[in-house]
Structure formats: C-alpha cells, structure tokens
Design an enzyme around this catalytic site. Structure first.
Site, short mmCIF file in Angstrom:
data_model
loop_
_atom_site.label_atom_id
_atom_site.label_comp_id
_atom_site.label_asym_id
_atom_site.label_seq_id
_atom_site.Cartn_x
_atom_site.Cartn_y
_atom_site.Cartn_z
CG HIS A 69 -0.31 -0.18 2.51
ND1 HIS A 69 -0.02 -1.42 3.06
CD2 HIS A 69 0.17 0.73 3.40
CE1 HIS A 69 0.58 -1.26 4.23
NE2 HIS A 69 0.71 0.04 4.47
CG ASP A 95 0.41 9.26 8.17
OD1 ASP A 95 0.55 9.37 6.93
OD2 ASP A 95 0.19 10.25 8.93
CG HIS A 119 -0.77 -1.44 20.12
ND1 HIS A 119 -0.12 -2.12 21.13
CD2 HIS A 119 0.08 -1.45 19.05
CE1 HIS A 119 1.07 -2.53 20.70
NE2 HIS A 119 1.21 -2.13 19.43
CD GLU A 120 -1.09 -0.13 15.45
OE1 GLU A 120 -1.12 -1.33 15.76
OE2 GLU A 120 -0.04 0.46 15.11
CG HIS A 123 3.35 1.88 18.03
ND1 HIS A 123 4.41 1.57 18.87
CD2 HIS A 123 2.75 0.70 17.76
CE1 HIS A 123 4.45 0.27 19.09
NE2 HIS A 123 3.43 -0.29 18.42
CG HIS A 129 5.77 -3.16 21.26
ND1 HIS A 129 6.26 -3.85 20.17
CD2 HIS A 129 4.59 -2.64 20.87
CE1 HIS A 129 5.41 -3.77 19.18
NE2 HIS A 129 4.37 -3.03 19.59
C1 LIG Z 1 -0.70 -5.45 19.21
C2 LIG Z 1 -1.45 -5.24 17.90
C3 LIG Z 1 -2.68 -4.40 18.15
C4 LIG Z 1 -0.55 -4.55 16.86
C5 LIG Z 1 0.66 -5.38 16.47
C6 LIG Z 1 1.42 -4.74 15.30
S1 LIG Z 1 2.38 -3.30 15.68
C7 LIG Z 1 3.53 -3.17 14.42
N1 LIG Z 1 1.54 -2.11 15.67
N2 LIG Z 1 3.04 -3.46 16.95
C8 LIG Z 1 0.23 -6.75 15.95
O1 LIG Z 1 -0.45 -6.84 14.96
N3 LIG Z 1 0.74 -7.82 16.62
C9 LIG Z 1 0.51 -9.18 16.16
C10 LIG Z 1 1.67 -10.04 16.58
C11 LIG Z 1 1.52 -11.44 16.08
C12 LIG Z 1 0.96 -12.48 16.78
N4 LIG Z 1 1.01 -13.60 16.00
C13 LIG Z 1 1.58 -13.30 14.78
C14 LIG Z 1 1.81 -14.09 13.64
C15 LIG Z 1 2.42 -13.49 12.53
C16 LIG Z 1 2.76 -12.13 12.53
C17 LIG Z 1 2.51 -11.33 13.68
C18 LIG Z 1 1.92 -11.94 14.80
C19 LIG Z 1 0.48 -14.88 16.44
C20 LIG Z 1 -0.95 -15.16 15.90
C21 LIG Z 1 -2.00 -14.08 16.25
C22 LIG Z 1 -2.19 -13.15 15.08
C23 LIG Z 1 -3.25 -12.08 15.30
C24 LIG Z 1 -2.83 -11.01 16.31
N5 LIG Z 1 -1.62 -10.35 15.89
C25 LIG Z 1 -0.80 -9.71 16.73
O2 LIG Z 1 -1.04 -9.61 17.94
ZN LIG Z 2 1.49 1.06 5.97
ZN LIG Z 3 2.93 -2.25 18.47
#
Ligand SMILES: CC(C)C[C@H](CS(C)(=N)=N)C(=O)N[C@H]1Cc2cn(c3ccccc23)CCCCCCNC1=O
Ligand SMILES: [Zn+2]
Ligand SMILES: [Zn+2]
Ligand SMILES: [Ca+2]
Length: 168
Positions: A69, A95, A119-120, A123, A129
């Site tokens: 994107h 952003d 959470h976002e 950041h 974290h």
């Molecule tokens: C905390 C969030 C709101 C934001 C963060 C992204 S960030 C950049 N803003 N810190 C996030 O997306 N963390 C992943 C982390 C994660 C967990 N797994 C993953 C499997 C593959 C890739 C990532 C993950 C295991 C399986 C569960 C997948 C669904 C949930 N995903 C997550 O919790």
């Molecule tokens: Zn992006």
């Molecule tokens: Zn995060």
C-alpha cells in the site's frame, strides 16, 4: 519542562487527525467514533488535544489498507500483523494503517478496532512496546476491557513524553 526527556515526540499539544480509506466491516460513523474514543483515552492521560481535520495535511492520517500500500511495510492478509503506525514526524510520521484484511469489530469477535487503535496511537505519539501484558502497548493483541483501557504504566509512559494532564 519535559523536553529534556524528549524521545521522539510531537512538539505541540494540539494534534490533528484525519481518516482516509475506511473498512467495509463497520459503518463510517462507528469507525469515526472508535477512532475518536481511542484518541480520547490518550488525551485524558496527557496534555494532548486531538482535532479532526478533513484535509490530507493532518498530523495523524488513519487508513484501512491491504497488502502492498505504498510504504515499505506491506500487510499480510488475515491475522498476522493487524496494523502499524509511524512515530511522530512530518509526512508519514504519525500515520496509522489498519490491515483491511482483518475482521474489524466494535465488540469481542474478530479484532476490536478501539483496542487496536489505542495501541497504534500509542506508537503514533512515540511510545514503544511494553512487556507487561496489562499494558495496551503489549506487542500482541488480546481482548481487553475497553473501560479504563490504559494501564498505569501506559499513563506513566505518556506523561514521561508529554508531561502530566493539565489540571483542567
Ligand atoms: C498489538 C497489535 C494491536 C498490533 C501489532 C502490530 S504493531 C507493528 N503495531 N506493533 C500486531 O499486529 N501484533 C501481532 C503479533 C503477532 C501475533 N502472531 C503473529 C503471527 C504473525 C505475525 C505477527 C503476529 C500470532 C498469531 C496471532 C495473530 C493475530 C494477532 N496479531 C498480533 O497480535
Ligand atoms: Zn502502511
Ligand atoms: Zn505495536
Ligand atoms: Ca494481517
């Protein structure tokens, strides 16, 4: 004066935000309300004020996007990474991008947009974290009670960056 503790942070207390592309999972006014509430959680814990902007010059631009994107962080389809945000700064700084492949909800099914947005925005304000599962800045998603979502650690960390909430 908290500037000596400056991590990467906004150098102003009034921060504008806009919403570009929406998700088809939720009505527009629900998305707007959840975004505003997630920002309000941080506003209540800091001297920051968030103002909605309808120009594309907002400090924090929020978008639902998928896969490739236009930045170097393509999304990965359902699950995996849910969203990402850029730290304070010009242009793409601040952003927030939500992976449109997720099932975004206002409740307990799928991924709760309010919880992920909080959470976002952490950041986008300069927070890293936390290893404390009670913190909204914990690296992995979990269903959280949405009342008083920010932990005391989250409040302490935002105050370290921006100072305490003014006594309004
Ligand atoms: C905390 C969030 C709101 C934001 C963060 C992204 S960030 C950049 N803003 N810190 C996030 O997306 N963390 C992943 C982390 C994660 C967990 N797994 C993953 C499997 C593959 C890739 C990532 C993950 C295991 C399986 C569960 C997948 C669904 C949930 N995903 C997550 O919790
Ligand atoms: Zn992006
Ligand atoms: Zn995060
Ligand atoms: Ca994903």
């Amino acid at each position: 004066d908290y500037s000596h503790r400056r991590g990467n942070r906004w150098k102003k207390n009034i921060i504008t935000y806009g919403v570009g592309r929406y998700t088809s999972d939720l009505p527009v006014n629900t998305v707007d309300a959840l975004i505003a509430s997630a920002l309000d959680a941080w506003a209540k814990a800091s001297p920051l004020t968030f103002q909605r902007s309808y120009s594309h010059q907002a400090d924090i631009m929020v978008e639902f996007v998928g896969n490739e994107h236009g930045d170097s962080f393509p999304f990965d389809g359902p699950d995996g990474t849910l969203a990402h945000a850029f730290g304070p700064g010009e242009g793409i700084g601040g952003d927030v991008h939500f992976d449109e492949a997720e099932a975004w909800t206002a409740g307990f099914k799928g991924f709760n947009l309010y919880v992920v947005a909080a959470h976002e925005f952490g950041h986008a304000l300069g927070l890293k974290h936390s290893q404390n599962p009670e913190s909204v800045m914990y690296p992995t998603y979990k269903n959280r009670k949405t009342h008083n979502l920010l932990s005391s650690e989250d409040i302490m960390n935002i105050n370290t960056l921006y100072g305490p909430r003014d006594k309004r």
